[in-house]
Design a protein around this motif. Structure first.
Motif, PDB file in Angstrom:
ATOM      1  N   UNK A 170    -102.101 -20.338  33.861  1.00 13.90           N
ATOM      2  CA  UNK A 170    -100.745 -20.782  34.207  1.00 13.90           C
ATOM      3  C   UNK A 170    -100.413 -22.184  33.735  1.00 13.90           C
ATOM      4  N   UNK A 171    -101.422 -22.949  33.306  1.00 19.45           N
ATOM      5  CA  UNK A 171    -101.223 -24.365  32.939  1.00 19.45           C
ATOM      6  C   UNK A 171    -100.543 -25.143  34.063  1.00 19.45           C
ATOM      7  N   UNK A 172    -100.864 -24.753  35.303  1.00 16.46           N
ATOM      8  CA  UNK A 172    -100.316 -25.442  36.467  1.00 16.46           C
ATOM      9  C   UNK A 172     -98.942 -24.972  36.888  1.00 16.46           C
ATOM     10  N   UNK A 173     -98.311 -24.111  36.108  1.00 13.62           N
ATOM     11  CA  UNK A 173     -96.940 -23.660  36.397  1.00 13.62           C
ATOM     12  C   UNK A 173     -96.885 -22.505  37.374  1.00 13.62           C
ATOM     13  N   UNK A 174     -95.675 -22.126  37.795  1.00  9.71           N
ATOM     14  CA  UNK A 174     -94.380 -22.733  37.405  1.00  9.71           C
ATOM     15  C   UNK A 174     -94.211 -24.124  38.005  1.00  9.71           C
ATOM     16  N   UNK A 175     -93.758 -25.033  37.208  1.00 10.70           N
ATOM     17  CA  UNK A 175     -93.670 -26.429  37.639  1.00 10.70           C
ATOM     18  C   UNK A 175     -95.066 -26.984  37.849  1.00 10.70           C
ATOM     19  N   UNK A 176     -95.359 -27.386  39.094  1.00  8.97           N
ATOM     20  CA  UNK A 176     -96.688 -27.865  39.473  1.00  8.97           C
ATOM     21  C   UNK A 176     -97.270 -27.003  40.587  1.00  8.97           C
ATOM     22  N   UNK A 177     -96.741 -25.799  40.761  1.00  6.54           N
ATOM     23  CA  UNK A 177     -97.054 -25.004  41.950  1.00  6.54           C
ATOM     24  C   UNK A 177     -98.452 -24.391  41.946  1.00  6.54           C
ATOM     25  N   UNK A 178     -99.074 -24.219  40.780  1.00  5.17           N
ATOM     26  CA  UNK A 178    -100.447 -23.711  40.743  1.00  5.17           C
ATOM     27  C   UNK A 178    -101.406 -24.762  40.192  1.00  5.17           C
ATOM     28  N   UNK A 179    -100.997 -26.010  40.280  1.00  4.07           N
ATOM     29  CA  UNK A 179    -101.811 -27.110  39.768  1.00  4.07           C
ATOM     30  C   UNK A 179    -102.837 -27.505  40.822  1.00  4.07           C
ATOM     31  N   UNK A 180    -104.068 -27.011  40.694  1.00  2.00           N
ATOM     32  CA  UNK A 180    -105.140 -27.401  41.598  1.00  2.00           C
ATOM     33  C   UNK A 180    -105.501 -28.860  41.368  1.00  2.00           C
ATOM     34  N   UNK A 181    -106.145 -29.477  42.344  1.00  2.00           N
ATOM     35  CA  UNK A 181    -106.409 -30.909  42.271  1.00  2.00           C
ATOM     36  C   UNK A 181    -107.321 -31.243  41.088  1.00  2.00           C
ATOM     37  N   UNK A 182    -108.286 -30.374  40.783  1.00  2.00           N
ATOM     38  CA  UNK A 182    -109.161 -30.624  39.627  1.00  2.00           C
ATOM     39  C   UNK A 182    -108.370 -30.563  38.325  1.00  2.00           C
ATOM     40  N   UNK A 183    -107.410 -29.659  38.261  1.00  2.00           N
ATOM     41  CA  UNK A 183    -106.546 -29.560  37.078  1.00  2.00           C
ATOM     42  C   UNK A 183    -105.679 -30.810  36.965  1.00  2.00           C
ATOM     43  N   UNK A 184    -105.161 -31.291  38.101  1.00  2.00           N
ATOM     44  CA  UNK A 184    -104.322 -32.490  38.094  1.00  2.00           C
ATOM     45  C   UNK A 184    -105.124 -33.707  37.647  1.00  2.00           C
TER      46      UNK A 184
END
Length: 292
Positions: free
Chosen positions: A237-251
């Motif tokens: 998902x590359x953290x999308x939609x928006x930042x909604x699937x952005x896990x902390x490690x990904x961030x």
């Protein structure tokens, strides 16, 4: 020349000293450097490198993107681990049954776990596509006009990420639980059956108490792995939609290597490290109390 027994005891330490020094340096230096960087505002692109103290830590709680990442990380870890335990124990019980082809099933069930998370994430990205994905194609065989963008809607995108995480690691969790089931003697079940216990009673009064310690022990590394999940989200998902699937490690990865905001990324890494250390300490305390 003779060597005294007192001198002999130092020889093993001298021989392994180079390994200890190398391992200590490669472990302690990155931790120390990360702690130091977390106190600085380091922006590679603009050339900023100045001491800001605890400002980075304070700014974390004001950053809506980080708050969103933390909230989804909590949801991801809790929901994933609940299903890992429930479904993992159920799958382990199935694999523990005596039936033809049991060894073959135990072997192929590990295939998802053996696959790289990036490969699974890329496959899932195609599989959940509305137009040509496997999921919607299957649903349309029963509902011909079905249309749904799984990875565009927040709720379904988060559910899809959790589902793929389960699909990958659940078999490995089940196999490890199965190893605990193997140590339960069949004589115990025979005795319970003679006493009139049915299958459900045997599970709750014999199986579950005997594997509880094993399951809790497994929850420690599996939870830590969930907290550091990056590659699945990156590929899927590359953290999308928006930042909604952005896990902390990904961030953390995005801040460090995309935004080149090294100081802020180090701050997030330190906070994640503290959470993981606290969780590990808590689980060890629970395990020690159970063993008393």
């Amino acid at each position: 020349m003779t060597i005294s027994k007192k001198s002999m005891k130092w020889i093993p330490w001298i021989l392994i000293l180079p390994v200890i020094l190398i391992r200590g340096f490669t472990t302690l230096y990155p931790i120390g450097a990360t702690l130091k960087n977390s106190l600085f505002d380091i922006k590679v692109l603009s050339g900023v490198n100045e001491f800001v103290g605890l400002s980075n830590y304070i700014n974390v709680f004001k950053d809506t993107k980080i708050i969103s990442s933390i909230s989804f990380t909590v949801i991801f870890v809790v929901v994933s681990m609940v299903f890992h335990v429930v479904l993992g124990v159920a799958l382990a019980l199935i694999l523990n049954m005596k039936f033809k082809g049991r060894r073959f099933l135990r072997t192929i069930v590990l295939i998802p776990w053996a696959m790289p998370a990036v490969v699974i994430g890329m496959a899932a990205k195609w599989g959940f596509n509305n137009d040509y994905g496997m999921i919607n194609d299957f649903i349309r065989r029963f509902v011909s006009d079905f249309q749904f963008n799984w990875l565009i809607n927040t709720g379904s995108a988060r559910a899809a990420v959790i589902a793929m995480d389960l699909w990958k690691d659940l078999p490995f969790f089940a196999i490890l639980v199965l190893s605990g089931l193997q140590f339960i003697s069949g004589d115990i079940y025979e005795a319970a059956k003679v006493d009139g216990a049915n299958g459900i009673q045997s599970f709750f009064r014999i199986t579950l108490p005997l594997i509880t310690r094993n399951v809790i022990t497994l929850c420690i590394p599996f939870t830590l792995w969930r907290l550091t999940t990056f590659d699945l989200v990156y590929a899927m998902t590359s953290g999308g939609p928006g930042e909604d699937t952005s896990l902390i490690a990904y961030r953390i990865t995005m801040e460090a290597f995309t935004n080149l905001n090294v100081g802020y990324a180090a701050t997030l890494a330190v906070m994640l490290f503290l959470v993981m250390a606290l969780f590990s300490w808590f689980n060890i305390k629970v395990m020690n109390r159970m063993s008393d």
